[in-house]
Design a protein around this motif. Sequence first.
Motif, PDB file in Angstrom:
ATOM      1  N   TRP A  98      16.318 -78.216  50.670  1.00  0.00           N
ATOM      2  CA  TRP A  98      15.194 -77.246  50.703  1.00  0.00           C
ATOM      3  C   TRP A  98      14.924 -76.569  51.776  1.00  0.00           C
ATOM      4  O   TRP A  98      15.141 -77.094  52.943  1.00  0.00           O
ATOM      5  CB  TRP A  98      14.054 -78.028  50.493  1.00  0.00           C
ATOM      6  CG  TRP A  98      13.626 -78.449  48.742  1.00  0.00           C
ATOM      7  CD1 TRP A  98      14.724 -79.055  48.194  1.00  0.00           C
ATOM      8  CD2 TRP A  98      12.391 -78.722  48.266  1.00  0.00           C
ATOM      9  NE1 TRP A  98      14.074 -79.339  46.979  1.00  0.00           N
ATOM     10  CE2 TRP A  98      12.697 -79.038  46.918  1.00  0.00           C
ATOM     11  CE3 TRP A  98      11.099 -78.294  48.515  1.00  0.00           C
ATOM     12  CZ2 TRP A  98      11.874 -79.380  45.876  1.00  0.00           C
ATOM     13  CZ3 TRP A  98      10.055 -78.903  47.570  1.00  0.00           C
ATOM     14  CH2 TRP A  98      10.404 -78.980  46.490  1.00  0.00           C
ATOM     15  N   PHE A 100      13.985 -71.786  49.274  1.00  0.00           N
ATOM     16  CA  PHE A 100      14.986 -71.912  48.387  1.00  0.00           C
ATOM     17  C   PHE A 100      14.889 -73.720  48.244  1.00  0.00           C
ATOM     18  O   PHE A 100      14.997 -74.318  48.947  1.00  0.00           O
ATOM     19  CB  PHE A 100      16.312 -71.739  49.214  1.00  0.00           C
ATOM     20  CG  PHE A 100      17.556 -71.984  48.497  1.00  0.00           C
ATOM     21  CD1 PHE A 100      17.811 -71.316  47.653  1.00  0.00           C
ATOM     22  CD2 PHE A 100      18.075 -73.145  48.900  1.00  0.00           C
ATOM     23  CE1 PHE A 100      19.161 -71.566  46.864  1.00  0.00           C
ATOM     24  CE2 PHE A 100      19.444 -73.600  48.059  1.00  0.00           C
ATOM     25  CZ  PHE A 100      20.027 -72.713  47.093  1.00  0.00           C
ATOM     26  N   GLU A 150      17.202 -75.917  45.074  1.00  0.00           N
ATOM     27  CA  GLU A 150      18.108 -75.831  43.984  1.00  0.00           C
ATOM     28  C   GLU A 150      17.817 -76.736  42.806  1.00  0.00           C
ATOM     29  O   GLU A 150      16.950 -77.874  43.088  1.00  0.00           O
ATOM     30  CB  GLU A 150      19.388 -76.380  44.513  1.00  0.00           C
ATOM     31  CG  GLU A 150      20.570 -75.270  44.234  1.00  0.00           C
ATOM     32  CD  GLU A 150      21.780 -75.783  44.792  1.00  0.00           C
ATOM     33  OE1 GLU A 150      22.966 -74.962  44.211  1.00  0.00           O
ATOM     34  OE2 GLU A 150      21.957 -76.714  45.494  1.00  0.00           O
TER      35      GLU A 150
END
Length: 421
Positions: free
Chosen positions: A118, A128, A130
């Motif tokens: 992260w 960001f 995922e």
Amino acid sequence: MSSSPIHLHGKPLNLADMLARRQQGYSLEAPFYTSREVFDADMEHIFGKHWIYVGVEPDVPEPGDYVTVQVGEKPILIVRDDDGEIRAFHNVCRHRGSRLCADERGAVGNLVCPYHQWTYNLQGQLLFAEHMGADFDPSKHRLGTVHLKNVAGLLFICLADEPPADFEELAATMTPYIAPHQVANTKIAKQIDIIEQGNWKLTMENNRECYHCTGNHPELTISLYAYSYGFAPTPETDEGVRRYDAMVAERHAKWESMGLPSAEVDRLDSMISGFRTQRMPLDKTGESQTLNTRRACNRLLANFEDGAIGGLSFWTQPNSWHHFMGDHIVTFMVMPLDQDRTLVRTKWLVHKDAVEGVDYQIDNMTAVWDATNAQDRRLVEESHLGVKSPAYRPGPYSPYTETLVEKFSNWYINRLSAYIK
Ligand code: 3BY
Ligand code: FES
Ligand code: FE
């Protein structure tokens, strides 16, 4: 039967009772120094709700620079963002809690969690993450912020939701005193951590008096006047103190005329953000806290008209003291690790363009406080060993040379009493 978990030599005790019966003018009852429960209360209420000193602006000179500090169980991250602003965050990932930065210091573009990557920007926003799906809202997962104030280059944090407001007064008073030493324009020449086997309040009490200096600090007392540390005249020292005070008044007039605020301000026990300051003459050449009292760095911190500007001292409750001279600055952070272990972090700062080996020799610069810290560590450790004995009883502070110790203890008892009912 008491349900209190605090025990003194087998006898159960209650913290509220201990606070209520504290005898003014005396050192604290043993469990204040030895019990795990009091330590936990100290971390929750003293270190968790007051402004604490954690570092200096030169810890994070460039955007992306960070430094970490551990306050009890709280890992904290201090970082300079891309706009140059210094911010503090909980060093705890909003995914599953991993620490983001494990190192004591470093430089980053973004803050990337080592666990699942992260990625946060230096303002703490999650950029960001995922595999979190279409419904995932990164704006709901920013880093936890921590209050941070930069006082003329000294960094303080407060872990409370609502920090004590009177810190503004400390900042407003201290900024003109510290500013001439240009902390932001310095670099850390050396940092030394020592761990004392003793309670943090013994470390602080020891710092607040120079009763012990003549007998224990041969290096420090080369430059430090014995009368300089909150000393009130005794019948025997009356004449000496009068002469010292006259010299201080004369130097203060001179330094004030050079634009260096010097007068004593003592708010150690009269504010939540308690502090004290004074610019104090140094003995002999009057230049610096060194073995020969001469400057340890030839590149001064600023263009002072005169190198012999003594030392501006600044003390804060609950955990710091600082000495600002013409050529270098020494700054001390106290951080409790356990009821019987305390970190003392010392930093020596010099002008950022000063060159080691040319403008200063680091061993020469650190000699006085390296020796003094080692001596103080022994004093604290011996006190801790004695305080643990059933033979220990709170003992009387000197009304002449331990007035600032009394102010520390009073401040501590009052602050804890505000939270423990
Ligand atoms: O100068 C200080 O900061 C004090 C004075 C006595 C010892 N010490 C840690
Ligand atoms: Fe930080 Fe998973 S804990 S990314
Ligand atoms: Fe000392």
